[in-house]
Design a protein around this motif. Sequence first.
Motif, PDB file in Angstrom:
ATOM      1  N   ASP A   1      15.555  47.855 -17.272  1.00  0.00           N
ATOM      2  CA  ASP A   1      14.905  46.509 -16.033  1.00  0.00           C
ATOM      3  C   ASP A   1      14.168  45.599 -17.168  1.00  0.00           C
ATOM      4  N   LYS A   2      14.013  45.888 -18.339  1.00  0.00           N
ATOM      5  CA  LYS A   2      13.585  44.558 -19.126  1.00  0.00           C
ATOM      6  C   LYS A   2      14.166  43.652 -19.545  1.00  0.00           C
ATOM      7  N   ASN A   3      13.534  42.334 -19.307  1.00  0.00           N
ATOM      8  CA  ASN A   3      14.153  41.246 -20.004  1.00  0.00           C
ATOM      9  C   ASN A   3      14.358  41.093 -21.535  1.00  0.00           C
ATOM     10  N   ILE A   4      15.211  40.386 -21.983  1.00  0.00           N
ATOM     11  CA  ILE A   4      15.439  40.400 -23.361  1.00  0.00           C
ATOM     12  C   ILE A   4      14.124  39.730 -24.175  1.00  0.00           C
ATOM     13  N   TYR A   5      13.577  39.069 -23.610  1.00  0.00           N
ATOM     14  CA  TYR A   5      12.178  38.561 -24.339  1.00  0.00           C
ATOM     15  C   TYR A   5      10.970  39.540 -24.368  1.00  0.00           C
ATOM     16  N   GLU A   6      11.186  40.698 -23.783  1.00  0.00           N
ATOM     17  CA  GLU A   6       9.975  41.432 -24.106  1.00  0.00           C
ATOM     18  C   GLU A   6      10.418  42.546 -25.404  1.00  0.00           C
ATOM     19  N   PHE A   7      11.462  42.371 -25.972  1.00  0.00           N
ATOM     20  CA  PHE A   7      11.630  43.072 -27.065  1.00  0.00           C
ATOM     21  C   PHE A   7      11.939  42.117 -28.189  1.00  0.00           C
ATOM     22  N   TYR A   8      12.719  40.909 -28.022  1.00  0.00           N
ATOM     23  CA  TYR A   8      13.447  40.212 -28.899  1.00  0.00           C
ATOM     24  C   TYR A   8      12.959  38.597 -28.932  1.00  0.00           C
ATOM     25  N   ARG A   9      13.018  38.096 -30.095  1.00  0.00           N
ATOM     26  CA  ARG A   9      12.927  36.585 -29.992  1.00  0.00           C
ATOM     27  C   ARG A   9      14.401  36.026 -30.658  1.00  0.00           C
TER      28      ARG A   9
END
Length: 328
Positions: free
Chosen positions: A89-97
């Motif tokens: 349920d996490k969005n991409i920006y919570e782990f990556y840039r």
Amino acid sequence: MKSNKYLILKGCAGLGNRLLALAHAIEYAKATDRILHVDWTDGMYNAPEENVFLEFFTLEDVNWAPTLPPHLKEESVEVFPKVFKGNLDKNIYEFYRTKPGSRWNLAKGWMLTELKESWNWWDGLMVWLLGHQAAYKDFLPSGSTLSKSLESEVVIFADYTPPMLADTIHQHIRLAPKIQSIIDDFASDHFDSDVIGVHVRNTDMKPKNSLISLIHRLKETHTAQAPIFLATDHQPSQELFKVHFEQVILTDKFLPEDQVDGGLHKWVSYHGKDQVAAPTKQTVLLESIRDMWLLSKCPKLYYQGNSSFSRLAVTLMGSKKNATNWDE
């Protein structure tokens, strides 16, 4: 045999980027026999955790799921990349840039484009020998280059500006019926066979050519009396067209008077709360969709070639015959 593997498309950036990525995710899901889930809960166009995709779009002739089954959150489920295991349920920006056009870099831990204190010759050798994906399990290639041999039950897909897949967009991506009705009603009330569509993006993605040169070109080709449907994110550009043309057709939308550096979607996220008249994030999405599809309904279209929004409007037309890149 019914597929039980999933592909989760994570939303990022603006509307044009999202639709380009969606087309590639559709083709990846078809090629790998996966069920596609489109996750636009990143908060760019909605409150976080609300999947705004379902309100505005639907898919046709695609094996897709509006929601994910609960069992995918179990620890036994293999997910690529592993950083999303238990975090679907996490969005991409919570782990990556993002590094547009190439890959997603972990925001925490290894940064493959930055030398850190822990980087040594062994790390470099492993990347060179095995490739980024094999060397680092949390590395996430851009979706358009993602390996189709991944065995994980769930694969995360994200991309920024992949190439246009016009046939996929035409065959599979549809507006929700209520959104399509809004667009059809506006076109019926305001468009005739002579209307000329013009797109000007002049905030985060500025044209190379001047607007005055575009205006002169339109006047020479069509006269100042020609009805112009103008879609723009820039209030001064809108006012300039109203000075030079007698019939400027506009949708009713909010354009901020102050400087917009990151596009309207980002402006609303960061500054909209400070202005009473500012629209909601979902309203900005609706206005963007409306403008894109209305541009595609114009018999003639002058588009801005450096904008994915503009290029998608041309794709939705179905033919480039009556489309002109005014910013070449």
